[in-house]
Structures are given as C-alpha cells and as structure tokens.
Design an enzyme around this catalytic site. Sequence first.
Site, PDB file in Angstrom:
ATOM      1  N   GLU A   1       0.856  -1.220   0.113  1.00 28.26           N
ATOM      2  CA  GLU A   1      -0.078   0.180  -0.003  1.00 28.26           C
ATOM      3  C   GLU A   1       0.842   1.123   0.061  1.00 28.26           C
ATOM      4  O   GLU A   1       0.457   2.146  -0.721  1.00 28.26           O
ATOM      5  CB  GLU A   1      -1.025   0.126   1.363  1.00 28.26           C
ATOM      6  CG  GLU A   1      -1.961  -1.092   1.244  1.00 28.26           C
ATOM      7  CD  GLU A   1      -1.361  -2.333   2.021  1.00 28.26           C
ATOM      8  OE1 GLU A   1      -2.183  -3.099   2.605  1.00 28.26           O
ATOM      9  OE2 GLU A   1      -0.115  -2.452   2.238  1.00 28.26           O
TER      10      GLU A   1
ATOM     11  N   CYS B   1       0.189   1.891   6.847  1.00 24.33           N
ATOM     12  CA  CYS B   1      -0.199   2.077   5.464  1.00 24.33           C
ATOM     13  C   CYS B   1      -1.437   2.876   5.491  1.00 24.33           C
ATOM     14  O   CYS B   1      -1.704   3.947   4.489  1.00 24.33           O
ATOM     15  CB  CYS B   1      -0.430   0.675   4.968  1.00 24.33           C
ATOM     16  SG  CYS B   1       1.158   0.096   4.617  1.00 24.33           S
TER      17      CYS B   1
END
Length: 164
Positions: free
Chosen positions: A63, A94
């Site tokens: 991510e 993330c």
Amino acid sequence: MPRENVSEQDLIFLRRAIELAREARNDGRHPFGALIVNERGETIVAARNNALRPKGDPTQHAEMVACGEAARLLPEAELAKCTLYTSTEPCAMCAGAIYWTGVGRVVFALAETGLLRYTGSHEENPTLDLPCREVFARGQKQISVAGPLLEEEAGRVHEGFWKP
C-alpha cells in the site's frame, strides 16, 4: 456498522490485489499486494510488498509503494476519486499513507485479525492490531472502507508462508 456497496468490478480488482500478493510470495517477498484504480476503472498503479530485509525497506508495504507512486502521478483531487484495493487490511502505517495521499476509498480482502491466524507471532510480521477504519476515523478526511471480503481466497496466499 453498515456495509458499503461492493460491485463485481470491486471483486475483480480485489482478486488482482490477491494475485499481486501471490506474485510477491513467488519472488520471496511477504505476500501482500495492492493497486489503485481511478473512477473510470483504470489501474493507476499496482504494487507488491518490498519490505523484506536485507534488500527491502521495512516501510515498503504494498500500500505504501502504491500510494507513493500514485501521489507522483495524480493530483489529490483525482486521488480522492480513486480506490485502493489490497489483499490484506492496511496496517496503521499504510492507513496513514492512504490518508496523507488522499485516496478516497479502500477495499480490502483479509482483515488484520484474519492475518494473525496465519502469522502468529512470526518476527517478520508482528501484528499491530489497529483497524484502518479506526485510523481513518481520527482524521478530517472521509475515507470509505469496504472489507473484509474474499478472506478465504486472500488467506490461501499466506498458508505455509509464516512458518518459523
């Protein structure tokens, strides 16, 4: 908690994220994958985890890599209309990257609590049990979240990987 509408297209992209996780595993990396798709259904970036030391940077979760690339390609107004699809629920780090990048929607497969069933206390993936919804709820931007979805499919990528 109301469940957001999930389309067939969402499931197709989520399966692509799971496939990216499988590719990462096949390359000897931790099995995580993510992609960012714009409002027209076009994939902007696709990323695999690159956090495995010694060659990888421990902050390079799929991510994070996807958000970094997308932020260089699109203005925040366009990112707000994008969806990040990920094989596993974004960790707190993330989720912060998603928030600061300005992505407007997240769809994830395997929940962090589901991942724990596979990783246990593995030293390369100590679980940080802080759901992404909680991270997003602390911010001023609205980020829509759908998941967990396809947990069994996403879990298969982790089977046998995290053995000591």
